[in-house]
Design a protein around this motif. Structure first.
Motif, PDB file in Angstrom:
ATOM      1  N   LYS A   3       0.865  -1.183  -0.105  1.00 18.42           N
ATOM      2  CA  LYS A   3      -0.004   0.048  -0.150  1.00 18.42           C
ATOM      3  C   LYS A   3       0.870   1.192   0.082  1.00 18.42           C
ATOM      4  CE  LYS A   3      -4.418  -1.117   2.083  1.00 18.42           C
ATOM      5  NZ  LYS A   3      -4.593  -2.562   2.376  1.00 18.42           N
ATOM      6  N   GLY A   4       0.551   2.195  -1.025  1.00 21.55           N
ATOM      7  CA  GLY A   4       1.462   3.491  -0.857  1.00 21.55           C
ATOM      8  C   GLY A   4       0.355   4.640  -0.959  1.00 21.55           C
ATOM      9  N   TYR A   5       0.849   5.775  -0.666  1.00 20.66           N
ATOM     10  CA  TYR A   5       0.285   6.873  -0.612  1.00 20.66           C
ATOM     11  C   TYR A   5       0.901   8.112  -1.142  1.00 20.66           C
ATOM     12  CZ  TYR A   5      -1.463   3.984   3.130  1.00 20.66           C
ATOM     13  OH  TYR A   5      -2.170   3.162   3.820  1.00 20.66           O
ATOM     14  N   TRP A  20       7.951   0.818   7.524  1.00 17.88           N
ATOM     15  CA  TRP A  20       7.100  -0.520   8.077  1.00 17.88           C
ATOM     16  C   TRP A  20       5.861   0.258   8.644  1.00 17.88           C
ATOM     17  CZ3 TRP A  20      12.086  -0.144   8.766  1.00 17.88           C
ATOM     18  CH2 TRP A  20      12.575   0.134  10.105  1.00 17.88           C
ATOM     19  N   ASP A  21       6.154   1.318   9.294  1.00 13.91           N
ATOM     20  CA  ASP A  21       5.013   2.146  10.261  1.00 13.91           C
ATOM     21  C   ASP A  21       4.386   3.334   9.406  1.00 13.91           C
ATOM     22  OD1 ASP A  21       5.152   0.470  12.452  1.00 13.91           O
ATOM     23  OD2 ASP A  21       6.650   1.709  13.594  1.00 13.91           O
ATOM     24  N   THR A  52       4.032   1.708   2.840  1.00 15.10           N
ATOM     25  CA  THR A  52       4.243   0.867   3.917  1.00 15.10           C
ATOM     26  C   THR A  52       5.103  -0.361   3.482  1.00 15.10           C
ATOM     27  OG1 THR A  52       2.250   1.653   4.664  1.00 15.10           O
ATOM     28  CG2 THR A  52       3.108  -0.304   5.925  1.00 15.10           C
ATOM     29  N   CYS A  53       6.361  -0.674   3.917  1.00 12.36           N
ATOM     30  CA  CYS A  53       7.106  -1.641   3.604  1.00 12.36           C
ATOM     31  C   CYS A  53       8.377  -1.864   4.494  1.00 12.36           C
ATOM     32  CB  CYS A  53       7.628  -1.691   2.228  1.00 12.36           C
ATOM     33  SG  CYS A  53       8.737  -0.181   1.840  1.00 12.36           S
ATOM     34  N   ASN A  54       9.006  -2.851   4.459  1.00 11.69           N
ATOM     35  CA  ASN A  54      10.368  -2.794   5.381  1.00 11.69           C
ATOM     36  C   ASN A  54      11.439  -2.854   4.554  1.00 11.69           C
ATOM     37  OD1 ASN A  54      12.411  -3.306   7.124  1.00 11.69           O
ATOM     38  ND2 ASN A  54      11.261  -4.510   8.381  1.00 11.69           N
ATOM     39  N   PRO A  55      12.032  -1.768   4.237  1.00 13.10           N
ATOM     40  CA  PRO A  55      13.358  -1.636   3.056  1.00 13.10           C
ATOM     41  C   PRO A  55      14.394  -2.514   3.589  1.00 13.10           C
ATOM     42  CG  PRO A  55      12.841   0.447   3.812  1.00 13.10           C
ATOM     43  CD  PRO A  55      11.564  -0.444   4.455  1.00 13.10           C
TER      44      PRO A  55
END
Lengths: 317, 317, 317, 317, 317, 317
Positions: D56-58, D77-78, D110-113
């Motif tokens: 999900k992105g914004y 992630w947050d 929202t991701c954990n790079p």
């Protein structure tokens, strides 16, 4: 044309040489050795005698990573796709080494402008401009004059592009006539760039430009302007030449006067106070600075050892 | 490749032949002999092993006078610009003779799809689609599958184009998978066109299709479907073949069964109730109708006199 | 309106006069005498009383050869197409003589802003902006305020254009309010341009601006600002006027004080230390510099011989 | 997260506070409290293990009244929509207070790079860039790096956008690598802005920067650069810290040396000639200038009364 | 031209009449009485003798509420803006009454096509097409042939528009030549519409078309085709005429033969088996059906009472 | 709202259920459970009392794989993003199951249309249309009427979009008024779809529609039209109801008369020849066919066992 004279092969082998020096990745090298995008078009022009003639034209964008591409359009009977490819690649390097945010491009139409009327040239130019306008634009790819294309040619391209878009787009080309937005100083720009480079090279090797002796081969737009610019900086121009031969005066030649002389007589040969020399001799004069501003490939492995100039500032393309 | 086998030279000489018949203007003939627009691109793809490989691709729009251009994209190790040029020209003629409002185009990428992973093919396809999307579109130029490109390839192209535009554009390609808008019947279309042409030719020469004997060379997509379509119309298929040889049964072969047989065994050779023949023999059988559906150039000036079929309906490209 | 007062006829005859001087080609003269493009629109506005009223508006782009066109939009009951045509042509000349890369345009809506509510004016402006937005844009044609249009009007146009495009486009108009990108100094720009011209003219004729006597006719935006700018440069303003008459003090009038006085009393007449004169007398005072900043056509063949100022710097439109 | 820590609620209540001070209209306040436009996207990425993962992105554009919107893109992630909303609003205020013609925006995925490969990050970035490119552009909305996004991320965005448009568009992002058009000095910009603000604040309160004592909390990009910039201006840095603790030396710490020390050891703790202190102690040192450059919310109503620095220049976001 | 003959005034008064009948709102009536959008252009064309000539052209879009606008472009020495305005308004009504989803438009260039070469006409057409292309397009406004413009003119417009867009756009005009997408039947369309209307009117009044007597005034494209279409439906054409007079044969005239006769002799007068009558007499013949297909305004309040036909089906514009 | 009633959660759990049945890949399932793209906007509307009110609106495009997205826009005080998300997802399934080439979308504005004037509704609609027009279009996303939006609302959207584009774009919405291109039959479409489904279900289970007894709950647009359509097909409508109660007549009710009765009295209760029943009783009548056409969720696990109808054809959303 023998393979070894094919300009695109030459340009590609230059990349190979440099890539090896830099240790570039093979894939990246291959990418840089080929134009990213080429548009080839065939288009008809109704000639003055009523016949339809079909012309082939090209617009090659070698690399656009650094920004919009930039490069001239030439009209010439010998222009072919490999020449245009090579020139587009060289435009990439030129823009990159001086750090301006443009990529390299080049265009050409195979035609003989010397045998075409103004009317035919205008039609050819406008049609070619329409054909390549799908990849041309101020943010995309910006042509400029080149061999046998002039500010007038650029004005036709700009007008065609603008008419197609419904408003004037001056930024779509450079080298346009000054009244419609062309840049002051463009006429002298090639020569000035050459002379400034020489000036900086002098500083580097500790040669005093004031009073340094200069030989200029070629007395067209590039050569004659380079001659008077370096003269005005204080150097002493001792030899100039054109296709009919060269002239030498160790006491100095006034380049401004030589321009007038050539305008009247068609050649620099015979200019007052000079002795006549050959173009070959000019190259090998014992001068401080040599400016080759005629044809390309005049300095070869054969005559290079005999050239005595400390600085050779090339103004030929 | 010898000059006389260069497909573009062949296509151009075909135009010359026809232009002379029609008394076409020389300028117009020249125009028709050359593609209006060609886009050549070089683009990098990161391969599965991490290396960067550079591919050359082409999209040629031969003539757009009658509407948007139409034509397949092929991925093949031997694809070169002259092949693509020729194929684009033939698309112009094909569209024009059947009166559909499209011009002719063709595209290709020089690559070996047999040695590439799905992942690599997807990357290559998407990048190539991006590169040519500047001249592609539902109103502009509409690709389709061709040699070594499939409905999946078309789906990648459609998705890339759609993602770039921000909404789904199904009209940008044909030959896409049915769930995303592909046409029913496309799989059989080539064979069906061939068989319908044969049916009409039968009417013209007064040959009763029902019961007519048929030999089909090649049993791939085109050949096997042509075989069962003409069988279902009442003709009697007596011989079929593939690259491993042919089979003959004068009492008739059920093409549907032959398809199953080949699916299991990999060849039609050995099909129940048949005797084995060579591909060369098949061509010269004393049948009413011959359908060459394998390679091109199988009928030559050498064997043509020995062919006995009253109608030869070509399904090979 | 008599033919000889039709502004477009006047503007056209001016071109004829100049074209003859320049020896311009007849076709080119005819081209310059007519606007390249005119957009006429009729559009409805729902008035505060619920009725629908239809307005006529114009946007005329006289000549776009030198770049995007530029020119104000006026709202006036007497605005008609010939007035807008003339004003657009004059914008072409204005931009060209000062060498800025713009062509000339002008727009207008025939309406009476004095009898319309803010709500009605906003609706009219937004609808007109939508109607002409097809030929308007930062690279195309850039409106500005003019008679009875204000920075607020420009903000409405900018907002309408921006909302239609989905993002803010500040470059689509000039003369917008400063918080949304307007230029500092615009309020004083007309007067400053006039005063700078006078300063340069002084240098040319050898008149010392410091201490030079100045009469200013008109004390609105142009006149009052011109007065204090030239005062601040050291000149001595001795007479100013407005529609109610003029005032004179050979010892000098402080224009800043005169602005405050007029703001309180509604006129400059009666300003401390001055004697009252007529507007006609003001024009003929024996001053060094005259600044007509009220209506146009105040200097006529009748009174011109009696004007004594060495420099007349016109600030009236 | 408790309501009172929701950054969007905080940002909205800040507007309420200021709106009351300014006496802003209630409707306008409500408008400013909410982003004008938010784009939420869900998009799949094929991970290295072959699975499809949906992210999900914004991209939130808070206010575009003053020009194109500007703001970073973070990968975290947050990251959630309320955080992005708040940050976009703060960008509006930041641009407005320094008077640059941009509105505020922000984006996030929202991701954990930290758990993704470079290949996965590139795919995620390119797909997200495609998804938001419908509202992004040099005249529209211009992203920049933010938490866990780097110049490389920007290069991917620029390349994706450029490839989709068919030509290079350097203006679509800032913070790109220098060779493709990035700005010199960007690396130091945050810290430099902080230090310049401190310098001006010193002038205002009459504090001599030369010799002033400085404590810096946090020694990442912002803190360490702020430390050496203020040191180079003549201030005396007496304490620095990182997540492992702080160090103090009233005779001064050379920030350049501390950077090298931390590069080798992973912390500033143990730097020669210093005594160890806690982060909490650092904040309350009796210094002239305090630079909090670590996490947000370190100064609270609890410890604020004990802070002795005359100037607190915040470099934490 | 007297005010009462100004076509725009006539068209506007027609709206007033109908609006009163319908009880239309005054504002709406005013809106319908004026074109929504007019584009006026002045553009230069280089004539065959080398001179530059400036032409005025118009494209008027009266009302676009129901869809893209539609209407012809005429080239005529008497064409002026008011004629074009009136014709555009009539196109709105025509499209609306037959329920097709188009609005009304019209265009014109004031020029004398009879005195211009093909070359000049092509240049004028292409330049005019470029000028109006900003408001023209398949979804916007679609021109068609009109007075002194032909399928060739439309082909030039389509080619200009297509070349400007980079691909073929057949939908931008109607009335183009059939090979590039024109519609079959267009040549007969005007006459066929007239005759179908008559056929329906016959049903309504109970007149048997088979055997009904018909007089046709005018034997150009509309009249001669109407004559043979109604003849082919079984009616008996007893009189036809052209500008040189009329012919009568109560036993019937074969319209196909009459066309051939006129093609050879230049007139229908003298056609075998007929007696000569005047155009005025033709109108008043005691026939069932009268088809006025020559000029407009032939039926006046003066001769109307003497017309005996039960149905008058107008084919004149 | 309790979590289990959140429509988006419901819609997502439906996908989970089906995905498990189909054995869908987890990543793909996750992708289908979330809208691809959501646009959230906040925009001000000047209310009739002069105050500025800020509204929140949404346009959600759930999935565009199969073509442009399609779905209504609702104006309701309870509309929130999760409702719009759920409805957009259901639109994807609806379009897919009937095989039309559209994806699913939905839009909404949180507002109370019952308390707004026409003027306010028009302003809100036009502003919302402008805001979402960046992702709306005939090839992109096509809204339609939904709760509290009408053909008039659609006309405003179409006009706003068209005015912004400079020409009429009828395809941007469906459900527009018939005079500007709306479809005949749309008013009856929902009910007709329901009744046709019932007709087909009858065939499937061998129930004779002619004479079958029908109960219709709800007598708004869906219910009353379903009632007369099924009546006109020969079924016997024995019970109908509205919010005030139901009526029953085992000899049959004429739905056309019931519509007139309700138009006069405001309810079906009291219709001649009927006895009054409750809505709950209606559902459990011993009829062949039940048409629930009022609110959703009327059939529950509680009353389901008591429903006697053989076919339940739902017309409620």
């Amino acid at each position: 044309m023998p393979e070894e004279m094919n300009p695109f092969k030459i340009a590609q082998s230059q990349v190979d040489t440099v890539a090896e020096m830099l240790g570039l990745d093979a894939g990246l090298t291959e990418f840089l050795k080929n134009p990213q995008r080429e548009l080839h078009v065939s288009f008809p022009v109704k000639m003055d005698d009523g016949t339809l003639k079909v012309f082939k034209g090209y617009r090659v964008q070698h690399n656009m990573a650094r920004g919009p591409t930039k490069g001239g359009i030439r009209f010439h009977w010998d222009t072919d796709i490999d020449e245009v490819r090579a020139l587009s690649m060289w435009m990439t390097w030129k823009c990159a080494v001086v750090g301006i945010p443009y990529g390299g491009a080049k265009g050409g139409v195979t035609c003989n402008p010397k045998e075409m009327s103004q009317n035919e040239l205008e039609k050819l130019t406008r049609r070619f401009a329409s054909e390549i306008s799908i990849i041309m634009g101020p943010d995309t790819d910006i042509p400029a004059p080149d061999v046998y294309t002039t500010p007038q040619t650029m004005a036709w391209i700009m007008d065609t592009y603008s008419m197609n878009h419904g408003y004037t787009v001056p930024g779509v080309i450079t080298g346009k006539p000054i009244p419609i937005g062309g840049s002051l100083g463009r006429n002298e720009a090639t020569a000035r760039g050459c002379v400034i480079t020489i000036r900086e090279a002098c500083k580097k090797i500790g040669l005093e430009l004031k009073g340094a002796t200069v030989a200029v081969q070629g007395y067209g737009n590039a050569g004659s302007i380079a001659a008077y610019l370096i003269h005005d900086m204080g150097a002493k121009v001792v030899a100039v030449s054109d296709s009919q031969g060269g002239v030498l005066n160790w006491d100095g030649i006034d380049p401004h006067e030589a321009i007038k002389f050539k305008a009247e007589t068609g050649t620099v040969v015979g200019f007052a106070g000079t002795e006549t020399i050959t173009n070959a001799e000019l190259l090998e004069l014992d001068v401080d600075i040599l400016i080759p501003a005629a044809l390309e490939n005049v300095i070869t492995s054969e005559n290079a050892p005999r050239i005595k100039a400390k600085i050779s500032g090339e103004a030929a393309n």
